[in-house]
Design a protein around this motif. Structure first.
Motif, PDB file in Angstrom:
ATOM      1  N   GLY A 194       0.802  -1.213   0.000  1.00  0.00           N
ATOM      2  CA  GLY A 194       0.000   0.000   0.000  1.00  0.00           C
ATOM      3  C   GLY A 194       0.836   1.264   0.000  1.00  0.00           C
ATOM      4  N   ARG A 195       2.049   1.177   0.559  1.00  0.00           N
ATOM      5  CA  ARG A 195       2.897   2.358   0.638  1.00  0.00           C
ATOM      6  C   ARG A 195       4.363   1.957   0.639  1.00  0.00           C
ATOM      7  NH1 ARG A 195       2.742   7.390   0.875  1.00  0.00           N
ATOM      8  NH2 ARG A 195       3.931   8.799   2.193  1.00  0.00           N
ATOM      9  N   VAL A 196       5.172   2.694  -0.135  1.00  0.00           N
ATOM     10  CA  VAL A 196       6.611   2.469  -0.192  1.00  0.00           C
ATOM     11  C   VAL A 196       7.315   3.794   0.100  1.00  0.00           C
ATOM     12  CG1 VAL A 196       8.581   1.753  -1.590  1.00  0.00           C
ATOM     13  CG2 VAL A 196       6.347   0.664  -1.934  1.00  0.00           C
ATOM     14  N   VAL A 197       8.254   3.753   1.017  1.00  0.00           N
ATOM     15  CA  VAL A 197       9.127   4.904   1.271  1.00  0.00           C
ATOM     16  C   VAL A 197      10.551   4.462   0.958  1.00  0.00           C
ATOM     17  CG1 VAL A 197      10.006   6.539   2.966  1.00  0.00           C
ATOM     18  CG2 VAL A 197       7.608   5.829   3.056  1.00  0.00           C
ATOM     19  N   ALA A 198      11.191   5.160   0.038  1.00  0.00           N
ATOM     20  CA  ALA A 198      12.547   4.810  -0.391  1.00  0.00           C
ATOM     21  C   ALA A 198      13.505   5.917   0.026  1.00  0.00           C
ATOM     22  CB  ALA A 198      12.588   4.621  -1.907  1.00  0.00           C
ATOM     23  N   VAL A 199      14.565   5.551   0.742  1.00  0.00           N
ATOM     24  CA  VAL A 199      15.559   6.513   1.210  1.00  0.00           C
ATOM     25  C   VAL A 199      16.785   6.409   0.315  1.00  0.00           C
ATOM     26  CG1 VAL A 199      17.007   7.247   3.135  1.00  0.00           C
ATOM     27  CG2 VAL A 199      14.719   6.319   3.577  1.00  0.00           C
ATOM     28  N   GLU A 200      17.113   7.504  -0.375  1.00  0.00           N
ATOM     29  CA  GLU A 200      18.220   7.522  -1.331  1.00  0.00           C
ATOM     30  C   GLU A 200      19.217   8.618  -0.961  1.00  0.00           C
ATOM     31  OE1 GLU A 200      20.958   6.936  -3.619  1.00  0.00           O
ATOM     32  OE2 GLU A 200      19.284   5.552  -4.008  1.00  0.00           O
ATOM     33  N   ILE A 201      20.489   8.245  -0.849  1.00  0.00           N
ATOM     34  CA  ILE A 201      21.524   9.199  -0.454  1.00  0.00           C
ATOM     35  C   ILE A 201      22.048  10.031  -1.620  1.00  0.00           C
ATOM     36  CG2 ILE A 201      23.454   7.583  -0.769  1.00  0.00           C
ATOM     37  CD1 ILE A 201      24.692   8.744   1.787  1.00  0.00           C
TER      38      ILE A 201
ATOM     39  N   VAL B 156      12.685   9.731  -0.218  1.00  0.00           N
ATOM     40  CA  VAL B 156      13.272  10.640   0.766  1.00  0.00           C
ATOM     41  C   VAL B 156      14.763  10.742   0.492  1.00  0.00           C
ATOM     42  CG1 VAL B 156      13.753  11.011   3.220  1.00  0.00           C
ATOM     43  CG2 VAL B 156      11.550  10.037   2.517  1.00  0.00           C
ATOM     44  N   HIS B 157      15.250  11.975   0.326  1.00  0.00           N
ATOM     45  CA  HIS B 157      16.687  12.163   0.125  1.00  0.00           C
ATOM     46  C   HIS B 157      17.377  12.212   1.471  1.00  0.00           C
ATOM     47  CE1 HIS B 157      20.262  14.941  -0.839  1.00  0.00           C
ATOM     48  NE2 HIS B 157      20.565  13.716  -1.205  1.00  0.00           N
ATOM     49  N   GLY B 158      18.310  11.287   1.702  1.00  0.00           N
ATOM     50  CA  GLY B 158      19.019  11.290   2.970  1.00  0.00           C
ATOM     51  C   GLY B 158      19.886  10.059   3.145  1.00  0.00           C
ATOM     52  N   ASP B 159      20.718  10.115   4.162  1.00  0.00           N
ATOM     53  CA  ASP B 159      21.577   8.999   4.562  1.00  0.00           C
ATOM     54  C   ASP B 159      20.827   8.200   5.617  1.00  0.00           C
ATOM     55  OD1 ASP B 159      23.451   7.302   5.692  1.00  0.00           O
ATOM     56  OD2 ASP B 159      25.017   8.818   5.871  1.00  0.00           O
ATOM     57  N   VAL B 160      20.524   6.957   5.330  1.00  0.00           N
ATOM     58  CA  VAL B 160      19.700   6.163   6.249  1.00  0.00           C
ATOM     59  C   VAL B 160      20.337   6.039   7.631  1.00  0.00           C
ATOM     60  CG1 VAL B 160      20.649   3.879   5.698  1.00  0.00           C
ATOM     61  CG2 VAL B 160      18.242   4.101   6.372  1.00  0.00           C
ATOM     62  N   LEU B 161      21.661   6.149   7.708  1.00  0.00           N
ATOM     63  CA  LEU B 161      22.323   6.071   9.005  1.00  0.00           C
ATOM     64  C   LEU B 161      22.098   7.328   9.849  1.00  0.00           C
ATOM     65  CD1 LEU B 161      25.706   4.370   8.052  1.00  0.00           C
ATOM     66  CD2 LEU B 161      23.757   3.341   9.228  1.00  0.00           C
ATOM     67  N   LYS B 162      21.640   8.405   9.199  1.00  0.00           N
ATOM     68  CA  LYS B 162      21.393   9.657   9.908  1.00  0.00           C
ATOM     69  C   LYS B 162      19.898   9.989  10.002  1.00  0.00           C
ATOM     70  CE  LYS B 162      25.845  11.542   8.424  1.00  0.00           C
ATOM     71  NZ  LYS B 162      26.516  12.603   7.633  1.00  0.00           N
ATOM     72  N   VAL B 163      19.087   9.332   9.210  1.00  0.00           N
ATOM     73  CA  VAL B 163      17.647   9.590   9.217  1.00  0.00           C
ATOM     74  C   VAL B 163      17.032   9.123  10.538  1.00  0.00           C
ATOM     75  CG1 VAL B 163      15.453   8.887   8.167  1.00  0.00           C
ATOM     76  CG2 VAL B 163      17.382   9.492   6.715  1.00  0.00           C
ATOM     77  N   ASP B 164      16.108   9.910  11.073  1.00  0.00           N
ATOM     78  CA  ASP B 164      15.355   9.517  12.258  1.00  0.00           C
ATOM     79  C   ASP B 164      14.284   8.519  11.818  1.00  0.00           C
ATOM     80  OD1 ASP B 164      13.697   9.237  14.467  1.00  0.00           O
ATOM     81  OD2 ASP B 164      13.700  11.366  14.987  1.00  0.00           O
ATOM     82  N   LEU B 165      14.607   7.243  11.902  1.00  0.00           N
ATOM     83  CA  LEU B 165      13.705   6.218  11.391  1.00  0.00           C
ATOM     84  C   LEU B 165      12.447   6.082  12.245  1.00  0.00           C
ATOM     85  CD1 LEU B 165      16.226   3.451  10.267  1.00  0.00           C
ATOM     86  CD2 LEU B 165      14.996   5.087   8.837  1.00  0.00           C
TER      87      LEU B 165
ATOM     88  N   VAL C 174      22.186  -2.638   8.814  1.00  0.00           N
ATOM     89  CA  VAL C 174      21.376  -3.717   9.392  1.00  0.00           C
ATOM     90  C   VAL C 174      21.324  -3.604  10.915  1.00  0.00           C
ATOM     91  CG1 VAL C 174      21.223  -6.220   9.751  1.00  0.00           C
ATOM     92  CG2 VAL C 174      21.678  -5.307   7.467  1.00  0.00           C
ATOM     93  N   MET C 175      22.471  -3.302  11.533  1.00  0.00           N
ATOM     94  CA  MET C 175      22.477  -3.198  12.988  1.00  0.00           C
ATOM     95  C   MET C 175      21.659  -2.006  13.468  1.00  0.00           C
ATOM     96  SD  MET C 175      23.805  -5.916  13.919  1.00  0.00           S
ATOM     97  CE  MET C 175      23.469  -5.512  15.642  1.00  0.00           C
ATOM     98  N   LYS C 176      21.652  -0.900  12.715  1.00  0.00           N
ATOM     99  CA  LYS C 176      20.791   0.226  13.098  1.00  0.00           C
ATOM    100  C   LYS C 176      19.325  -0.202  13.052  1.00  0.00           C
ATOM    101  CE  LYS C 176      19.265   4.888  12.020  1.00  0.00           C
ATOM    102  NZ  LYS C 176      19.456   6.165  11.338  1.00  0.00           N
ATOM    103  N   LEU C 177      18.936  -0.907  11.999  1.00  0.00           N
ATOM    104  CA  LEU C 177      17.552  -1.357  11.868  1.00  0.00           C
ATOM    105  C   LEU C 177      17.163  -2.282  13.022  1.00  0.00           C
ATOM    106  CD1 LEU C 177      17.567  -2.147   8.039  1.00  0.00           C
ATOM    107  CD2 LEU C 177      16.367  -0.238   9.135  1.00  0.00           C
ATOM    108  N   LEU C 178      18.087  -3.132  13.433  1.00  0.00           N
ATOM    109  CA  LEU C 178      17.794  -4.081  14.503  1.00  0.00           C
ATOM    110  C   LEU C 178      17.799  -3.404  15.872  1.00  0.00           C
ATOM    111  CD1 LEU C 178      19.979  -7.109  13.339  1.00  0.00           C
ATOM    112  CD2 LEU C 178      17.496  -6.911  13.170  1.00  0.00           C
ATOM    113  N   GLU C 179      18.810  -2.612  16.142  1.00  0.00           N
ATOM    114  CA  GLU C 179      18.979  -2.028  17.472  1.00  0.00           C
ATOM    115  C   GLU C 179      17.904  -1.003  17.807  1.00  0.00           C
ATOM    116  OE1 GLU C 179      22.949  -0.594  17.283  1.00  0.00           O
ATOM    117  OE2 GLU C 179      23.855  -2.565  17.666  1.00  0.00           O
ATOM    118  N   GLU C 180      17.367  -0.327  16.784  1.00  0.00           N
ATOM    119  CA  GLU C 180      16.329   0.666  17.056  1.00  0.00           C
ATOM    120  C   GLU C 180      14.963   0.035  17.312  1.00  0.00           C
ATOM    121  OE1 GLU C 180      16.029   4.095  14.628  1.00  0.00           O
ATOM    122  OE2 GLU C 180      18.159   4.549  14.718  1.00  0.00           O
TER     123      GLU C 180
END
Length: 305
Positions: free
Chosen positions: A82-89, A110-119, A148-154
């Motif tokens: 239903g919805r896709v959000v794509a983060v591109e640096i 979304v333009h940004g660095d996924v390691l810095k984006v407030d997920l 991957v670790m950011k996605l898991l740890e958050e």
């Protein structure tokens, strides 16, 4: 490892990820690949479809994509969710993505660095009200583990993470104790998720072609960790220390990190024996449960000190 088959649904006959369409987009926008960003675009329609299928999406679910590139995988996700959000640096890709994905109003780039984006904020703003969200991505090799670790740890509210990564890293994610690939990364990933390598992908299906083969790994998120630990930071500290010098015993590795005082080696030996773990074992042989036993005993020891 499951055998992928052609999906039953009807995708567009020639999607963005076909070699012809991808090359047309690259030529139209004069795009040149940056090695510093680890850019390798997937150009195999069957693999793209099956990656998207592995996420088990649906019209009431959402997908977060990291590094959409030219939009090939994004298109497949848009057809299934239903919805896709794509983060591109890479800002150079934004007009290309706007062009390629113009038929998909359910996609936001979304333009940004996924390691810095407030997920956490992104999930609240973009995926509120959906039945579930999955992360799906073809990740750059050089930055796979931090992402991957950011996605898991958050502890994001995601059902699964389906990522294309370097085959050797995928093997480490899923490795069992006692195997050559088992290490601190295996323990960390398996603490948060159940990993499964679902397919191997040859390097020949990318442009430009990388030097190594890839694999698609699915991380099914756990509702809670498989072991009870009183102090997560200490648990991971113990795990890291156990693998500092892989060929050394637990006695040597843990003594250097936690029992550095004079006579510390014998104190460390007695501590491990009290945990029911032979001091001569190596970190690569320990299960998550055994690491938890050491960490919890270590916490009790520190409280008594």
């Amino acid at each position: 490892m499951t055998q992928w088959t052609e999906p039953a649904r009807q995708d567009k006959a020639e999607g963005i990820g076909s070699p012809r369409k991808t090359k047309e987009l690259l030529q139209k926008y004069g795009f040149s690949f940056k090695k510093s960003l680890g850019q390798n675009f997937l150009i195999d329609g069957n693999i793209l479809r099956n990656i998207a299928d592995a996420a088990e999406l649906g019209p009431t679910k959402g997908a977060l994509e990291i590094g959409p590139g030219a939009g090939a995988l994004t298109e497949k996700l848009a057809e299934r969710s239903g919805r896709v959000v794509a983060v591109e640096i890479d800002q150079r890709l934004l007009p290309m993505l706007e062009d390629a994905l113009s038929d998909y109003p359910n996609v936001t780039v979304v333009h940004g660095d996924v390691l810095k984006v407030d997920l956490q904020a992104l999930f609240r703003e973009q995926f509120d009200g959906l039945d579930g969200v999955s992360v799906v991505a073809n990740l750059p090799y050089y930055i796979t583990t931090p992402i991957v670790m950011k996605l898991l740890e958050e502890r994001l509210p995601v059902e699964s993470i389906v990522v294309m990564i370097q085959k050797e890293v995928a093997d480490r994610f899923a490795a069992a104790p006692g195997s050559k690939d088992y290490g601190s990364l295996s323990v960390a990933v398996q603490y948060y998720a159940v990993p499964e390598v679902v397919a191997k992908v040859p390097h020949t299906v990318f442009i430009p072609q990388p030097n190594v083969d890839s694999a698609v790994v699915k991380l099914k998120m756990r509702a809670k960790p498989p072991v009870d630990v009183a102090d997560e930071a200490l648990f991971f500290d113990v795990v890291q220390a156990s693998f500092v010098q892989r060929r050394k015993t637990l006695l040597n590795n843990l003594q250097q990190r936690f029992f550095a005082s004079e006579g510390g080696k014998e104190e460390c030996r007695a501590f491990l024996e009290a945990c029911g773990i032979a001091p001569e074992r190596r970190g690569e042989t320990l299960s998550l449960s055994e690491f938890a036993t050491i960490a919890n005993a270590m916490r009790e020891r520190s409280k008594r000190a």
